[in-house]
Design a protein around this motif. Structure first.
Motif, short mmCIF file in Angstrom:
data_model
loop_
_atom_site.label_atom_id
_atom_site.label_comp_id
_atom_site.label_asym_id
_atom_site.label_seq_id
_atom_site.Cartn_x
_atom_site.Cartn_y
_atom_site.Cartn_z
N SER A 1 -105.88 67.63 -56.62
CA SER A 1 -106.33 66.91 -55.44
C SER A 1 -105.82 67.56 -54.16
N LYS A 2 -104.90 68.52 -54.29
CA LYS A 2 -104.35 69.23 -53.13
C LYS A 2 -104.35 70.73 -53.40
N ILE B 1 -102.23 73.84 -52.30
CA ILE B 1 -100.93 74.05 -51.67
C ILE B 1 -100.71 75.54 -51.41
N ILE C 1 -96.05 66.36 -54.09
CA ILE C 1 -97.15 66.64 -53.15
C ILE C 1 -98.35 65.78 -53.51
N HIS C 2 -98.57 65.60 -54.80
CA HIS C 2 -99.65 64.70 -55.23
C HIS C 2 -99.43 63.31 -54.64
N GLU D 1 -98.08 62.68 -51.93
CA GLU D 1 -98.01 62.81 -50.47
C GLU D 1 -96.60 62.54 -49.94
N ASN E 1 -96.43 71.24 -43.65
CA ASN E 1 -97.50 71.03 -42.65
C ASN E 1 -96.97 71.10 -41.21
N ARG F 1 -106.20 67.63 -47.61
CA ARG F 1 -106.23 68.26 -48.92
C ARG F 1 -105.40 69.56 -48.92
N ASP F 2 -105.44 70.28 -47.80
CA ASP F 2 -104.65 71.51 -47.70
C ASP F 2 -103.23 71.21 -47.24
N VAL F 3 -102.26 71.65 -48.02
CA VAL F 3 -100.86 71.45 -47.67
C VAL F 3 -100.20 72.82 -47.57
N THR G 1 -101.66 74.23 -56.84
CA THR G 1 -102.28 72.93 -56.66
C THR G 1 -101.26 71.86 -57.03
N ASP G 2 -101.60 70.61 -56.76
CA ASP G 2 -100.69 69.54 -57.16
C ASP G 2 -100.86 69.25 -58.66
#
Lengths: 383, 383
Positions: free
Chosen positions: A262-263, A265, A295-296, A298, A326, A348-350, A368-369
């Motif tokens: 979902s992210k 990274i 990160i997933h 948040e 960020n 979505r982009d971290v 990714t997460d």
């Protein structure tokens, strides 16, 4: 477009029946020359699938007429019989093209440990050969998908030549090579040695810096075929730049399509003593399940960044580490920095920026997460 | 029982208010001698928490009077102030015991990157000192829990001496040291050097072979304190055996309580050229997210075992690898073996046996499956 964007290439993608339903599962990419110069990089996994063992032999000759690719089965851990299956696939393509099997590369992707249905695959090779076309690049890219939700294609225009490519891969993305299949084509006129140098440089800075789950496949293959049909021999540095751009574009598409993510990274490591150190630190963070879970959720949990960096032998002093998430420097001097509640974790982009305060080198590793969807995709069925 | 099973030890576990609610969060373990010999092993993470840096200094002297342990905060990545907090904690305990701070070890566990509430912690040390008791081992073990659902305690009787222990840890379990807190006690009479040798041997074969998520903490500490109160100096090999048994028992308890796990996976590597090779291969499999997901899905996916083994430099030939899952040899000679549908994947305990066919050495690494619950526990809140 895709692999047929450059002059001198034809391709096809058909449904041979290897996969259930009527999905495309067999691709053929043919180089009509005049040159057949080629280079390849392969998985560093010591357990190599039969098509990898075969294609490594082919690439030793520096010439590739065609590549046969199938989804629906990896032909890995299939013993001597599996190798014979790959050999038979190359022979079948050679027969259809009136050429030598020794210049036919083979790539497979799918479940490990099962023989391929050769009674379906070999006739499929003949059908694919009969459908080869200058606009076959999209069908070929579609045929190599496994859990990929979309085809991955790219092309860039150089100075009177083109570089095109297609790739597949949505999980098992880890370093020390691509962990996916990728065919790159160009109508530039270059030697196999030049292609090899360029391909190694381009993949080491793109696919090798993608690490979605730390798992290295048995089948990863990236091939670069040059037809020379443009008659142009470009400046090598400029050519490397174009190939790197195509690889980076494809790598980005693989990342965005990673299983259950979902992210996206980006782990930017700056202030490193060397580029190797930067990659090492970035990779350790990219492989931290705890960080990927945070990160997933948040949660800008910079402690998990530091504890991952601390497992490496990169040059740094713990009390000089700075971390931004960020854009907010939540860790300064190895301790609490700016207010972590200021970090906007919703996009979505971290981007995680790690300043090692040890030099001027830098590198970015992409991951990714870790999500419940990833667990589901990889536990609910064999893949 | 627990750390107070051996003669010469008192302990206490109290609620100092560091954690929300009225849960116990502060433990004190005191060695009343006559000996104070002690040894410790600490996280190999280069980002070390303040209490690790402090306790490493203390252990250099080979003598420990007491250990203060808190949950509710790791005191990691807290800079010079965090180190001062640890120092103040040791001074407070020394004051309460009429002893020297230089022989007080400190352990902390909880969230990284936050200062401890010293206004609550220091009075708590005094309260704990006032409640020290010969039967305080259980309360102490309870006070060091974080996401642990149960206390982990163990003891074994030697020849006229005892070994006791307590541990905490439910995630972040990875190798190159314990990745948790553990205090071991004995009333045997041994030197600090003897204890050090025994502790390193015991942890390297127990805690170091536990790898639930590949993440190495900043705070891991295992201490072994000897009071000598039994007056017995045991045979060192026999003593090492007892300490190893206690460590193995505690390691097993940590594994069973690992965050979000539904399976306990034992990866037995046999036929290895060396014990190091066996551990290396076992560790690579234990760290494969894809394999851990497959086991969660009760899928005996041996291809993921081979692809993980293939990433190591252990001595083996791919075509001589054999893999059994729960006793069924699903992979023989690097290819398909017995019918995988014969594997019963329903039990909580799953054993994966990997025969490298390269020698006579063996080792077992323990891990858990990767589940949506793990993702949830590590994404839903900071930890």
């Amino acid at each position: 477009m895709s692999v047929t964007a450059p002059l001198g290439f034809r391709a096809a993608g058909i449904a041979a029946g290897i996969k259930a339903g009527d999905a495309r599962d067999l691709a053929l990419v043919v180089n009509d020359g005049p040159s057949r110069a080629a280079a390849g990089v392969f998985t560093a996994n010591r357990v190599k699938a039969a098509p990898v063992l075969w294609s490594q032999q082919v690439l030793r000759g520096g010439r590739v007429r065609a590549v046969v690719l199938n989804s629906g089965g990896a032909n890995a851990c299939t013993g001597a019989e599996g190798f014979q299956d790959t050999h038979a696939t190359a022979e079948e393509a050679a027969g259809a093209l009136g050429d030598s099997a020794g210049e036919i590369a083979v790539c497979s992707t799918g479940l490990i440990g099962e023989r391929l249905p050769m009674d379906l695959l070999l006739p499929g090779v003949r059908v694919a050969a009969s459908q080869l076309a200058r606009d076959g690049g999209l069908a070929a890219a579609d045929a190599i998908r496994t859990t990929d939700t979309v085809s991955k294609i790219s092309f860039k225009r150089g100075d009177a030549y083109m570089v095109g490519g297609m790739a597949k891969g949505a999980g098992m993305l880890a370093p020390a090579m691509a962990t996916m299949l990728c065919v790159l084509t160009t109508d530039a006129d270059l030697t196999a040695e030049q292609l090899d140098t360029v391909l190694r440089a381009a993949t080491s800075r793109t696919f090798d810096r993608l690490d979605t789950d730390g798992c290295m496949s048995t089948n990863d293959t990236v091939l670069l075929l040059a037809s020379g049909a443009s008659g142009v021999t470009p400046d090598l540095a400029e050519f490397e730049q174009k190939v790197t751009e195509v690889c980076a574009d494809l790598a980005r598409q693989l990342l965005v399509d990673a299983e259950g993510a979902s992210k996206a990274i980006a782990i930017e490591v700056v202030g490193a003593a060397s580029e190797d150190d930067a990659v090492k630190a970035g990779r350790a963070v990219a492989r931290s399940n705890l960080l990927k879970c945070a990160i997933h959720g948040e949660d800008p949990n910079w402690g998990r960044v530091l504890s991952a960096v601390g497992t490496t032998d990169a040059e740094f002093e713990p009390e000089r580490l700075n971390v931004a998430i960020n854009g907010i420097w939540v860790c300064r001097g190895g301790a609490v920095g700016d207010d972590r509640s200021k970090v906007d974790m919703r996009p979505r982009d971290v981007t995680i920026t790690i300043d090692l305060s040890a030099g001027a080198a830098s590198a970015t590793v992409h991951t990714t997460d870790l999500t419940a969807d990833y667990v589901h995709e990889n536990s609910a069925y064999s893949s």
